[in-house]
Design a protein around this motif. Structure first.
Motif, short mmCIF file in Angstrom:
data_model
loop_
_atom_site.label_atom_id
_atom_site.label_comp_id
_atom_site.label_asym_id
_atom_site.label_seq_id
_atom_site.Cartn_x
_atom_site.Cartn_y
_atom_site.Cartn_z
N ILE A 55 0.82 -1.21 0.00
CA ILE A 55 0.00 0.00 0.00
C ILE A 55 0.86 1.27 0.00
O ILE A 55 0.35 2.37 -0.16
N GLY A 56 2.17 1.09 0.20
CA GLY A 56 3.04 2.25 0.24
C GLY A 56 4.50 1.83 0.33
O GLY A 56 4.82 0.64 0.40
N VAL A 57 5.38 2.82 0.34
CA VAL A 57 6.83 2.57 0.41
C VAL A 57 7.46 3.58 1.35
O VAL A 57 7.20 4.78 1.25
N LEU A 58 8.28 3.08 2.25
CA LEU A 58 9.07 3.93 3.14
C LEU A 58 10.49 4.03 2.58
O LEU A 58 11.12 3.01 2.33
N GLU A 59 10.96 5.25 2.38
CA GLU A 59 12.30 5.47 1.85
C GLU A 59 13.16 6.26 2.83
O GLU A 59 12.65 7.13 3.55
N VAL A 60 14.44 5.98 2.82
CA VAL A 60 15.43 6.75 3.57
C VAL A 60 16.54 7.13 2.60
O VAL A 60 17.11 6.26 1.92
N LEU A 61 16.86 8.42 2.52
CA LEU A 61 17.87 8.92 1.59
C LEU A 61 19.14 9.32 2.32
O LEU A 61 19.10 10.03 3.32
N ASP A 62 20.25 8.83 1.78
CA ASP A 62 21.58 9.20 2.30
C ASP A 62 21.66 9.02 3.81
O ASP A 62 21.84 9.98 4.57
N ARG A 63 21.54 7.77 4.24
CA ARG A 63 21.63 7.45 5.67
C ARG A 63 23.06 7.56 6.16
O ARG A 63 24.00 7.52 5.38
N HIS A 64 23.18 7.67 7.48
CA HIS A 64 24.48 7.74 8.16
C HIS A 64 25.35 8.87 7.62
O HIS A 64 26.57 8.71 7.42
N THR A 65 24.75 10.02 7.36
CA THR A 65 25.52 11.17 6.91
C THR A 65 26.45 11.68 8.01
O THR A 65 27.36 12.45 7.73
N ASP A 66 26.20 11.23 9.25
CA ASP A 66 27.05 11.63 10.36
C ASP A 66 28.25 10.72 10.53
O ASP A 66 29.02 10.84 11.49
N GLY A 67 28.41 9.75 9.60
CA GLY A 67 29.55 8.84 9.67
C GLY A 67 29.42 7.74 10.70
O GLY A 67 30.40 7.12 11.08
N SER A 68 28.18 7.46 11.14
CA SER A 68 27.98 6.49 12.22
C SER A 68 27.93 5.05 11.74
O SER A 68 27.90 4.13 12.54
N ARG A 69 27.91 4.84 10.43
CA ARG A 69 27.80 3.48 9.91
C ARG A 69 29.08 2.70 10.15
O ARG A 69 30.19 3.22 9.97
N GLY A 70 28.93 1.43 10.54
CA GLY A 70 30.08 0.57 10.77
C GLY A 70 29.98 -0.70 9.95
O GLY A 70 28.98 -0.94 9.26
N PRO A 71 31.00 -1.58 10.00
CA PRO A 71 30.99 -2.83 9.25
C PRO A 71 29.80 -3.70 9.64
O PRO A 71 29.47 -3.83 10.82
#
Length: 216
Positions: free
Chosen positions: A119-135
Motif C-alpha cells: 500500500i506504500g513505500v518507506l524510503e530513507v535517503l543518504d543514511r548515516h551522513t554523520d559517519g555512524s555506519r560501521g561494518p
C-alpha cells in the motif's frame, strides 16, 4: 482491499502517524531525508504522503507514474532494497529524483504491506551522513527499515479498522499481532516506542470518534 490513498488520509491522526514514522526513520539513520509514498489503488501512482528532511515543505502530494524509480520497484516487488550508490543501479530514476529538488547518493526502501498487498513505500535517503555506519550495518539497516514499514502499515490498518467500526475479531487479530511484535522486540527500545505510538494514536482516534458518536 481497503483504500489507503493520500486522498483518503484526511484524518489528522493518520497524517501524524506517517509523519512520526518518517521523522523517526530520519533520526535513527542520521539521514538527509525520509519519506512515505502511498500507492493509489486506482492508478497505482506513487504519491508523497509524508516527508522529513530535504523537501518536506513542498513534496507532499507530488505524484509519480507506477513503477518509477526504486520506490516503484519496491512497490511492485514488495521487497526491501538498499542502493548504496544509486548511480550503479538502473532502478534509480534520476529525472524523477531531480524533480524533487534533491539528488541522493544512496537510497533504501521498504514496502508497507496490508492484507498481502503493498500500500506504500518507506524510503530513507543518504543514511548515516554523520559517519555512524560501521561494518556489517547493512543487514541491521534492512531489518530495522522493515520493522518501521511494518509498524506504519499496522498503524494505518488499526486506525482504518476503528474508524470503520469492524467486527471485533479482526481488530482483535491486529492487536494480537502487535502483542506478538512487542514480545519479540521487548529489548528493542525503538520497536517498543513505535508500538506505543501506534496504540496511542489509536486511543486518541477512538476518543474522538466516541465524542462524535455521542453528539449524533
Amino acid at each position: 482491499m481497503e483504500s489507503f490513498t493520500p486522498e483518503l488520509l484526511s484524518g489528522d491522526t493518520e497524517r501524524r502517524l506517517l509523519q512520526s514514522v518518517v521523522t523517526v526513520a530520519r533520526h535513527v539513520y542520521g539521514a538527509a531525508a525520509s519519506s512515505v509514498f502511498m500507492v493509489s489503488p486506482d492508478t497505482e501512482e506513487l504519491v508523497f504522503a509524508a516527508v522529513a528532511g530535504a523537501g518536506q515543505r513542498d513534496l507532499v502530494g507530488m505524484r509519480f507514474a507506477p513503477g518509477t524509480g526504486i520506490a516503484g520497484w519496491v512497490a511492485a516487488s514488495c521487497q526491501t532494497l538498499i542502493a548504496d550508490n544509486v548511480a550503479e543501479t538502473d532502478r534509480f530514476a534520476r529525472d524523477a529524483a531531480a524533480s524533487t529538488g534533491y539528488l541522493p547518493t544512496s537510497i533504501m526502501a521498504a514496502p508497507l504491506v496490508a492484507d498481502g498487498e503493498c500500500i506504500g513505500v518507506l524510503e530513507v535517503l543518504d543514511r548515516h551522513t554523520d559517519g555512524s555506519r560501521g561494518p556489517g550495518d547493512e543487514l541491521d539497516d534492512m531489518e530495522l527499515l522493515g520493522l518501521l514499514a511494518t509498524q506504519a502499515a499496522l498503524g494505518l490498518s488499526l486506525l482504518r479498522l476503528r474508524q470503520q467500526k469492524p467486527a471485533a475479531p479482526r481488530l482483535g487479530g491486529l492487536l494480537a499481532r502487535l502483542s506478538e511484535h512487542a514480545a519479540m522486540n521487548a529489548s528493542d527500545p525503538l520497536a517498543v516506542a513505535l508500538l506505543g505510538v501506534s496504540l496511542d494514536l489509536l486511543e486518541r482516534s477512538t476518543g474522538a470518534i466516541d465524542v462524535l458518536d455521542s453528539r449524533r
